[in-house]
Design a protein around this motif. Structure first.
Motif, PDB file in Angstrom:
ATOM      1  N   LEU A 181       0.845  -1.189   0.000  1.00 10.48           N
ATOM      2  CA  LEU A 181       0.000   0.000   0.000  1.00 10.48           C
ATOM      3  C   LEU A 181       0.885   1.246   0.000  1.00 10.48           C
ATOM      4  CD1 LEU A 181      -3.080   0.420   0.188  1.00 10.48           C
ATOM      5  CD2 LEU A 181      -2.818   0.537   2.669  1.00 10.48           C
ATOM      6  N   ALA A 182       0.566   2.203  -0.846  1.00 11.80           N
ATOM      7  CA  ALA A 182       1.396   3.408  -0.918  1.00 11.80           C
ATOM      8  C   ALA A 182       1.386   4.198   0.393  1.00 11.80           C
ATOM      9  CB  ALA A 182       0.930   4.290  -2.072  1.00 11.80           C
ATOM     10  N   GLU A 183       0.325   4.030   1.187  1.00  9.13           N
ATOM     11  CA  GLU A 183       0.250   4.725   2.481  1.00  9.13           C
ATOM     12  C   GLU A 183       1.132   4.057   3.530  1.00  9.13           C
ATOM     13  OE1 GLU A 183      -2.190   3.728   0.475  1.00  9.13           O
ATOM     14  OE2 GLU A 183      -4.140   4.471   1.118  1.00  9.13           O
ATOM     15  N   PHE A 197       1.436  11.164   0.945  1.00  4.58           N
ATOM     16  CA  PHE A 197       2.424  12.249   1.035  1.00  4.58           C
ATOM     17  C   PHE A 197       3.278  12.088   2.307  1.00  4.58           C
ATOM     18  CE2 PHE A 197      -0.140  15.618  -1.616  1.00  4.58           C
ATOM     19  CZ  PHE A 197       0.177  14.918  -2.777  1.00  4.58           C
ATOM     20  N   LYS A 198       2.610  11.711   3.387  1.00  2.44           N
ATOM     21  CA  LYS A 198       3.319  11.539   4.661  1.00  2.44           C
ATOM     22  C   LYS A 198       4.331  10.392   4.552  1.00  2.44           C
ATOM     23  CE  LYS A 198       1.949  11.390   9.443  1.00  2.44           C
ATOM     24  NZ  LYS A 198       0.945  10.865  10.323  1.00  2.44           N
ATOM     25  N   LEU A 243       1.714  18.830   0.468  1.00  5.97           N
ATOM     26  CA  LEU A 243       3.113  18.364   0.438  1.00  5.97           C
ATOM     27  C   LEU A 243       3.960  19.179   1.424  1.00  5.97           C
ATOM     28  CD1 LEU A 243       3.615  17.745  -3.405  1.00  5.97           C
ATOM     29  CD2 LEU A 243       3.839  16.019  -1.604  1.00  5.97           C
ATOM     30  N   THR A 244       3.652  20.467   1.481  1.00 11.45           N
ATOM     31  CA  THR A 244       4.383  21.330   2.418  1.00 11.45           C
ATOM     32  C   THR A 244       4.065  20.923   3.863  1.00 11.45           C
ATOM     33  OG1 THR A 244       4.165  23.091   0.788  1.00 11.45           O
ATOM     34  CG2 THR A 244       4.870  23.756   2.986  1.00 11.45           C
ATOM     35  N   ALA A 287       8.890  17.692  -5.348  1.00  8.47           N
ATOM     36  CA  ALA A 287       8.903  17.973  -3.909  1.00  8.47           C
ATOM     37  C   ALA A 287      10.206  17.404  -3.322  1.00  8.47           C
ATOM     38  CB  ALA A 287       7.691  17.337  -3.230  1.00  8.47           C
ATOM     39  N   TYR A 288      10.960  18.262  -2.633  1.00  3.09           N
ATOM     40  CA  TYR A 288      12.264  17.860  -2.090  1.00  3.09           C
ATOM     41  C   TYR A 288      12.179  17.660  -0.577  1.00  3.09           C
ATOM     42  CZ  TYR A 288      14.269  19.390  -6.539  1.00  3.09           C
ATOM     43  OH  TYR A 288      14.557  19.523  -7.866  1.00  3.09           O
ATOM     44  N   LYS A 289      12.944  16.701  -0.105  1.00  2.49           N
ATOM     45  CA  LYS A 289      13.108  16.582   1.346  1.00  2.49           C
ATOM     46  C   LYS A 289      14.394  17.306   1.711  1.00  2.49           C
ATOM     47  CE  LYS A 289      13.200  13.141   5.061  1.00  2.49           C
ATOM     48  NZ  LYS A 289      12.755  11.803   5.387  1.00  2.49           N
ATOM     49  N   VAL A 290      14.246  18.346   2.513  1.00  2.00           N
ATOM     50  CA  VAL A 290      15.447  19.159   2.810  1.00  2.00           C
ATOM     51  C   VAL A 290      16.106  18.682   4.095  1.00  2.00           C
ATOM     52  CG1 VAL A 290      14.966  21.248   1.498  1.00  2.00           C
ATOM     53  CG2 VAL A 290      13.836  20.888   3.714  1.00  2.00           C
TER      54      VAL A 290
END
Ligand SMILES: C[S@@+](CC[C@H](N)C(=O)[O-])C[C@H]1O[C@@H](n2cnc3c(N)ncnc32)[C@H](O)[C@@H]1O
Length: 401
Positions: A282-284, A314-315, A372-373, A398-401
């Protein structure tokens, strides 16, 4: 009894010397399934593409694809849009400026007009017959295709993980696009779905060129490191395998809630000797460790899940991306805002109401950037165009900083 009517258990009992591996269909040195290559794919392959089992079906599918392009992308769609504009104008509605134009108006004014109804019928009846005839063909030779999947399950180069007892969320159990059984309820969903993807790339996706275009467009993390890639909702794995072809050194995963989808994705990867791992997940809740992937992608998954599921996904993406990693989602709204024009909204309604795109309207309601933010990702709305949408606009990253 013809080759195509073999009982599936008799396939394993026989001692015939012909193996699938020797046909080049499956890269498995020790395949001992007593089936002739032409029984599995009686008409061979063109490049990476398996031809359908008989010319009749192939021609019919080709015809339906032509109708779809004519109805949805070229002649008929334009005539329909023009006609709707005329009707709305007659009703005193300014289609260019009327912010109050409601979907109810559009439907009420449009649904009895012959040009507009022809448009809907050409599109949606074509969908129905496309899936029905494909389903009939694969079910008619069920033993053969089930045996082929069984023969592939445990051999590579890549791996396959099926989870037959896992919980399948209700929202995924629908006859999406009028495909009977959808992605989770038909053992041949993957075999069937592959032929639906031929519509991509202006009907020229036979060699996965649409997916290769997206894979080649994908941005890479700023430090250039691409060791692990994950394609969510991978379907029959065309984007995952295209990413592997672009990044041959990377470990590539394709996951999907549809067991039949990843099962066929694995057959197809074996067919072409692509070392990609597929898993029914599952993607979640992907089960991967934190901070694991350099790149995560998804192609046309979000518009097919609920708004709640999209937020959970997204999470999960934020959790499984490594710092500096990126998410490159390709979907109906990742390169442009929700359709505000009357024809775009009418199309959205049609696909939701009649094409079993049950979650289309929910996806339209998601504020993608905001969500996403909210999970901690940094959104760049001016990422590279994926080449998927005809509008050629930048796609978000979307980047993970
Ligand atoms: C339109 S298909 C796209 C498949 C593939 N990405 C492609 O472009 O051909 C959407 C896919 O998302 C999968 N899917 C839907 N909800 C999912 C979820 N919650 N987790 C994982 N996969 C999901 C479906 O099973 C289906 O294979």
């Amino acid at each position: 009894m013809s080759k195509l009517e073999l009982n599936r258990r008799s396939l394993f009992a026989g001692t015939a010397a012909v193996s699938l591996a020797s046909s080049g269909l499956i890269s498995r040195a020790d395949a001992a399934v007593a089936v002739t290559p032409d029984a599995v794919a009686p008409r061979g392959k063109r490049g990476i593409f398996r031809r359908l089992p008989n010319l009749n079906l192939e021609s019919y599918q080709d015809f339906l694809r032509g109708v779809r392009q004519w109805s949805n992308f070229y002649g008929l769609a334009a005539a329909c849009e023009e006609r709707m504009a005329e009707i709305l104008k007659k009703e005193g509605i300014d289609t260019a400026h009327d912010a109050d134009l409601k979907l109810d108006h559009i439907i009420a004014f449009s649904e009895k007009d012959p040009i507009i109804t022809l448009y809907g019928r050409a599109w949606l009846d074509g969908q129905y017959y496309k899936f029905l005839t494909l389903r009939d063909a694969f079910h008619a030779n069920a033993d053969l295709y089930l045996s082929e999947m069984e023969a592939n399950d445990k051999v590579g180069p890549g791996s396959l993980e099926l989870n037959p007892t896992m919980h399948i969320p209700e929202y995924t159990k629908h006859e999406i696009h009028t495909q009977l059984g959808g992605y989770v309820g038909d053992p041949f969903a993957g075999y069937i779905y592959l032929y639906d993807t031929l519509i991509l790339n202006d009907g020229a996706n036979e060699q996965d060129t649409g997916f290769l275009t997206i894979a080649n467009a994908s941005p890479v993390p700023k430090d250039g490191k691409v060791r692990r890639i994950h394609d969510l909702g991978t379907g029959v794995g065309q984007l995952a395998t295209s990413l592997k072809r672009r990044f041959p050194e990377a470990e590539v995963w394709g996951t999907d809630i549809g067991g039949p989808m990843v099962r066929y994705a694995h057959v197809r990867a074996n067919d072409n000797n692509w070392n990609v791992n597929f898993a029914q997940r599952l993607a979640e809740d992907t089960k991967f460790p934190d901070n694991h992937f350099d790149i995560i992608t998804s192609m046309q998954m979000h518009h097919e899940v609920t708004a709640e599921a999209t937020k959970a996904i997204f999470k999960e993406i934020a959790r499984t991306l490594r710092p500096g990693g990126l998410y490159y989602p390709i979907d109906t709204r990742t390169s442009s805002a929700t359709a505000k024009d009357f024809f775009g909204r009418f199309n959205g309604y049609l696909t939701y109401r009649w094409n079993h795109e049950d979650w289309w309207m929910e996806w339209e309601s998601v504020d993608i950037k905001k969500e996403l933010t909210a999970v901690g990702l940094k959104v760049d709305e001016n990422g590279p165009s994926s080449g998927f949408s005809r509008n050629g606009r930048p796609n978000l990253v979307a980047y993970k900083v």
